[in-house]
Write a protein that holds these residues in place. Structure first.
Motif, PDB file in Angstrom:
ATOM      1  N   VAL A  86     -12.595   1.420  -3.333  1.00 44.69           N
ATOM      2  CA  VAL A  86     -11.561   2.108  -4.113  1.00 44.69           C
ATOM      3  C   VAL A  86     -11.031   3.310  -3.331  1.00 44.69           C
ATOM      4  N   THR A  87     -11.933   3.982  -2.601  1.00 39.64           N
ATOM      5  CA  THR A  87     -11.501   5.137  -1.810  1.00 39.64           C
ATOM      6  C   THR A  87     -10.468   4.722  -0.752  1.00 39.64           C
ATOM      7  N   GLY A  88     -10.603   3.498  -0.257  1.00 44.10           N
ATOM      8  CA  GLY A  88      -9.613   2.973   0.681  1.00 44.10           C
ATOM      9  C   GLY A  88      -8.264   2.794   0.002  1.00 44.10           C
ATOM     10  N   MET A  89      -8.295   2.242  -1.212  1.00 38.81           N
ATOM     11  CA  MET A  89      -7.057   2.054  -1.979  1.00 38.81           C
ATOM     12  C   MET A  89      -6.402   3.402  -2.281  1.00 38.81           C
ATOM     13  N   GLU A  90      -7.221   4.394  -2.632  1.00 35.07           N
ATOM     14  CA  GLU A  90      -6.689   5.732  -2.921  1.00 35.07           C
ATOM     15  C   GLU A  90      -6.015   6.327  -1.690  1.00 35.07           C
ATOM     16  N   THR A  91      -6.633   6.118  -0.516  1.00 33.58           N
ATOM     17  CA  THR A  91      -6.053   6.628   0.735  1.00 33.58           C
ATOM     18  C   THR A  91      -4.691   5.984   1.000  1.00 33.58           C
ATOM     19  N   LEU A  92      -4.605   4.666   0.798  1.00 35.28           N
ATOM     20  CA  LEU A  92      -3.335   3.961   0.999  1.00 35.28           C
ATOM     21  C   LEU A  92      -2.285   4.443   0.007  1.00 35.28           C
TER      22      LEU A  92
END
Length: 306
Positions: free
Chosen positions: A222-228
């Motif tokens: 999810v942290t990856g999605m938030e970064t994107l």
């Protein structure tokens, strides 16, 4: 206890979050309408972990029995949802009915995230590298620090900051991280934050110039999605990620996770033209809106419940 709850509360659908051990408990109730949601930590770490019988016989036996129970539980379940394709590739090795598999990601509340993000202001003047994963050996925080040390040596004229988060941390690993920071004389350039609220986390994405996560194993973070969603350059490791979200069109990937590769990839991004970065981060933003939007994922789950 679980059997009693199912009977007294007249439960219609039983949903196990995590295959290990929750789906096993549910399996032994013989409840028919059972849905299992798997995560990277249980299917890619716990399930795949096979201790050597000769080195750790007791652990090896327990691990084998757990894997057998998980296989029984998932075969008996009515539906199995996973947060990444990689998890489902593991499940396909032992599942009989593949039609009951579906990808439903944890997802991000995109509207809430963007409201907070767009009203926030960048708080740091330095060029900031943000590591947003738990401070555990699994997430290679020590490698990120070593990479940052190399970066400081090569870019000594550029004010740099590394931001880490201290959560889910073992005392020994945390102390080794503190010692590494002290030994390399970078204390004034590293900020270690406590576990953050959602609003505080969004603020740190705003503060960052580059976000990095290079774990030994991963699902669909999810942290990856938030970064994107924040449209910040995202450096990821050589783990097999879902390509609809994390591909060469949306993120910067390392071939091998070493301090040198971390340093070189940050340098590469810092030297790229703005329009090249914007093209990739825009692709990432669009991918999350399509494949990682919490509202869309909840609607998929609602369909299964119905």
């Amino acid at each position: 206890h679980l059997q009693r709850i199912l009977e007294t509360e007249k439960i219609d659908v039983l949903h196990s979050i995590y295959a290990c051990p929750h789906s096993i408990w549910a399996y032994h109730t013989k409840f028919k309408n059972h849905i299992v949601t798997t995560y990277g930590s249980d299917m890619l770490v716990d399930y795949k972990n096979k201790p050597s019988f000769f080195k750790e016989p007791t652990k090896s036996i327990i691990s084998s029995l757990l894997r057998l129970e998980i296989r029984k539980a998932l075969n008996a379940a009515k539906f199995i949802t996973s947060t990444s394709i990689n998890q489902q590739n593991v499940i396909r090795e032992f599942i009989k009915d593949e039609d009951k598999l579906s990808i439903i990601r944890t997802g991000v509340n995109c509207q809430e995230f963007l409201e907070i993000y767009n009203s926030a202001e960048k708080q740091y003047k330095e060029t900031t590298i943000f590591s947003c994963r738990a401070m555990q050996p699994l997430y290679n925080i020590d490698v990120i620090i070593d990479g940052f040390v190399l970066l400081k040596q090569k870019m000594n004229n550029l004010p740099l900051k590394l931001v880490l988060i201290n959560y889910c941390t073992g005392e020994d690993y945390y102390n080794s991280i503190l010692q590494k920071i002290k030994t390399n004389n970078i204390t004034e350039h590293v900020t270690i934050l406590p576990n953050l609220s959602f609003q505080e986390l969004v603020q740190e994405y705003k503060n960052s110039d580059i976000v990095i996560m290079v774990p030994k194993s991963d699902g669909s973070p999810v942290t990856g999605m938030e970064t994107l969603l924040a449209q910040k350059p995202l450096i990821m490791g050589n783990v097999c990620y879902d390509k609809d979200l994390y591909s060469e069109k949306t993120v910067w990937k390392l071939d091998t996770v070493t301090p040198e590769s971390v340093c070189d990839k940050i340098l590469e991004i810092l030297q790229l033209p703005k329009d090249v970065i914007e093209e990739k981060t825009t692709n990432g933003f669009n991918a999350v809106m399509q494949y990682g939007n919490l509202d869309v994922e909840i609607a998929k789950l609602e369909t299964l419940y119905k």
